[in-house]
Design an enzyme around this catalytic site. Structure first.
Site, PDB file in Angstrom:
ATOM      1  N   GLU A  56       1.635  -0.007  -4.851  1.00 48.39           N
ATOM      2  CA  GLU A  56       0.643   0.986  -5.245  1.00 48.39           C
ATOM      3  C   GLU A  56       1.366   2.299  -5.516  1.00 48.39           C
ATOM      4  O   GLU A  56       1.818   2.976  -4.595  1.00 48.39           O
ATOM      5  CB  GLU A  56      -0.405   1.180  -4.143  1.00 48.39           C
ATOM      6  CG  GLU A  56      -1.477   2.193  -4.531  1.00 48.39           C
ATOM      7  CD  GLU A  56      -2.390   2.562  -3.374  1.00 48.39           C
ATOM      8  OE1 GLU A  56      -3.559   2.880  -3.634  1.00 48.39           O
ATOM      9  OE2 GLU A  56      -1.924   2.556  -2.219  1.00 48.39           O
ATOM     10  N   ASP A 116       0.828  -1.199   0.000  1.00 47.54           N
ATOM     11  CA  ASP A 116       0.000   0.000   0.000  1.00 47.54           C
ATOM     12  C   ASP A 116       0.872   1.263   0.000  1.00 47.54           C
ATOM     13  O   ASP A 116       1.958   1.278   0.587  1.00 47.54           O
ATOM     14  CB  ASP A 116      -0.885  -0.025   1.253  1.00 47.54           C
ATOM     15  CG  ASP A 116      -1.865   1.111   1.320  1.00 47.54           C
ATOM     16  OD1 ASP A 116      -2.769   1.144   0.480  1.00 47.54           O
ATOM     17  OD2 ASP A 116      -1.733   1.954   2.222  1.00 47.54           O
TER      18      ASP A 116
END
Length: 609
Positions: A351, A322
């Site tokens: 990400e 993330d």
């Protein structure tokens, strides 16, 4: 007898000196043989530390917080064994602590991660299926189950995932990516899991650590893979370490709350001001998520060891990271390299939510763009957000122009030369943070076109849970609307989309198409690893080929509302001597000698014969 009881009480009291040990155990035979063990307990730093079994202590680090001591041991060539750490005061043992070096799985180092032969299924565990209602309201965590509250806990769990793995296998999925499963003890909105409060412990509302191991085993029994959603950038403000920081700079501190400016370009912009770059990297993502300082060696070691521990312990097949590009970029590069040094065939996707291929390619391993600034992220894969950007509008652009219509998809792939490995990009039409595709396009034909694209282009396709049965949701109403419960995941649901008998006619239509496409893809090496050749779209029709030495597939996407007929001689360099193509959906043979007709808003996938 009195003496024995007295000694027992002393022993119990002494053991209680240690409240936390992380990592809780390690493994013999690891490449990462220097292990920094964090011991936490009231005033534990007052003690001198020794260890048994002729293990060498390389370093003992004590900080301004007396409740921590970091002990680095060298486990190289150490056998599977139980070590004893002794905590000594004035030359005498005050108490001891057992620490285990465990057996690794056979060939664990060479575990194969996910790749472009896989189809990844993103699900939110709290919203997927409730397999064990008894863990919905665990006493040890604050937020309790309330399915009536859109942003509340709804009760989905690991058992619910396991019970529906056969559904995913039937769908054609080969890997699952659940959003974070570690404990998130925020008082509200804890269901998404990104504000973790204990990164060595599965959230009890999802199950136990042992349940997570069982999930991996059940996946592997079906030839499927388990991908952990890992967060390096921040924790939640209820994390037990944040409540008693080992060092002041364990998290990024400011005189007053400073939120990230989210301008990730400052990480490589040669014209960026120092304050803007600092506020991007060091600013907190949101108020409830303390921003971790990866430039602190103690923090970096902690994160490296935690990730490797989970891979080894839970037998993982990959990570999704993330907010990757919000981390300290030198620190996250070291973190990533440490993992891939330990597991050379492992895959990690980050990400990197940017809207320019050159900027995204900066973050992929061995990027020539990154090399301009002597930077290498060591990150094998990034998420193809520019393709997702194109998907956001292209299927409503019925009339082509210079920059409207299916040309947007074509232009995305013209920049593949910027990526060191375009075949290792994660492609998707939606995820848990974006608008639901079926809300943007409540039209089955447009879903067919989009899914055909991500199933046949380069990269690793990712499907968001429920899309395959036509689930929609409007992000403008809040995140909960794009994260609705999967129908049939809860006892008493009137619609059970996990079974054919329980699906509506519309749900079955979506499922049948998706399942046929993804299961066809499973055995197609030409799609997994073949080359790609595409042609400039004409009249909103995009034609491309995936090919290798033994096979060729022709894909036609007609984004026009009208039926289109076109000559095939333009594609002769790709069609070559093939006379026809088998439509994978209908089984019909399409003649390639002269011209092809394709209906409006439709896709054809032809295996060339």
């Amino acid at each position: 007898m009195t003496k024995i009881i007295f000694l027992l009480l002393i022993s119990i009291s002494a053991t209680a000196q240690i409240d936390k040990t992380e990592p809780p155990f390690w493994y013999a035979g690891m490449n990462l043989s220097s292990v920094q063990i964090m011991f936490y307990g009231k005033n534990i730093a007052q003690y001198d530390v020794t260890v048994s079994n002729k293990i060498v202590i390389e370093n003992i680090k004590k900080t301004e917080n007396p409740n921590y001591v970091f002990v680095t041991i060298n486990t190289k060539n150490a056998p599977i064994s139980e070590l004893t750490f002794s905590f000594n005061s004035k030359g005498k043992v005050a108490f001891t602590h057992k620490y285990e070096l465990k057996q690794r799985r056979p060939n664990s180092q060479f575990r194969k991660g996910y790749d472009s032969s896989d189809v990844m299924y993103l699900l939110m565990p709290d919203r997927f299926a409730n397999g064990n209602p008894n863990n919905d309201n665990e006493k040890s965590v604050t937020e309790k189950s309330n399915r009536q509250l859109p942003g509340g806990r709804h009760g989905g769990d690991i058992n619910g995932i396991i019970k529906n793995l056969d559904y995913l296998k039937e769908l054609g999925v080969t890997a699952i990516w659940p959003t974070p499963l570690c404990e998130d003890n925020d008082a509200t909105y804890s269901y998404h899991g990104y504000g973790q409060s204990d990164v060595y412990k599965i959230d009890p509302r999802y199950g136990t650590n042992e349940d997570y191991l069982r999930l991996s085993a059940e996946l592997h029994n079906r030839g499927m893979k388990n991908i952990m959603d890992y967060v390096t950038n921040h924790w939640g403000w209820q994390h037990w370490i944040y409540k008693d920081l080992p060092t002041y700079d364990w998290v990024h501190q400011f005189p007053e709350f400073t939120q990230s400016n989210y301008r990730m370009t400052t990480q490589f912009d040669s014209n960026a001001s120092a304050i803007d770059a600092k506020n991007c990297m060091d600013g907190w993502f949101v108020k409830s998520m303390p921003d971790l300082n990866q430039s602190n060696p103690l923090v970096l070691n902690y994160l490296i060891q935690n990730a490797i521990w989970w891979i080894e312990y839970a037998d993982l097949d990959g990570l999704r990271v993330d907010t990757y590009s919000y981390n300290d970029k030198e620190g996250i590069s070291k973190w990533t390299k440490s993992i891939t040094d330990e597991y050379p065939n492992f895959n990690i996707v980050g990400e990197v939510w940017m809207h320019d291929q050159a900027q995204m390619s900066y973050w992929q391993k061995d990027s020539k763009i990154g090399a301009i600034e002597s930077f290498n992220s060591n990150l094998p894969s990034v998420m193809d957000f520019t393709l997702h950007d194109a998907f956001g509008s292209v299927f409503n652009e019925d009339q082509s122009s210079w920059d409207k219509g299916i040309i947007k998809v074509y232009e995305n792939f013209t920049n593949d030369f910027l990526y060191p490995n375009p075949n290792n990009l994660l492609t998707f039409i939606e995820n848990h943070d974006t608008q639901r595709f079926n809300h943007l396009y409540p039209d089955f034909r447009k879903y067919q076109m989009a899914m055909t694209l991500i199933a046949t282009i380069r990269g690793i396709p990712q499907v968001y849970y429920g899309s395959e049965i036509g689930m929609a949701g409007n992000k403008d109403k809040g995140d909960a609307d794009i994260r609705q419960d999967f129908p049939g995941g809860w006892n008493g649901d009137t619609n059970n989309a996990f079974s054919k008998a329980g699906r509506t006619e519309e749900q079955q239509k979506y499922f049948d198409f998706t399942s046929k496409l993804l299961n066809w893809r499973k055995s197609k090496e030409v799609i997994h690893f073949g080359k790609m050749k595409h042609y400039v779209p004409v009249n909103n029709v995009y034609v491309y080929f995936r090919y290798n030495q033994s096979e060729s597939v022709m894909v036609i996407i007609n984004n026009s509302i009208d039926s289109q007929t076109f000559k095939t001689n333009r594609f002769s360099e790709s069609i070559q001597n093939h006379l026809g193509g088998k439509d994978i959906f209908s089984g019909k043979i399409i003649d390639l000698n002269n011209e092809i007709t394709i209906e409006g808003k439709s896709a054809l996938v032809l295996e060339l014969k």
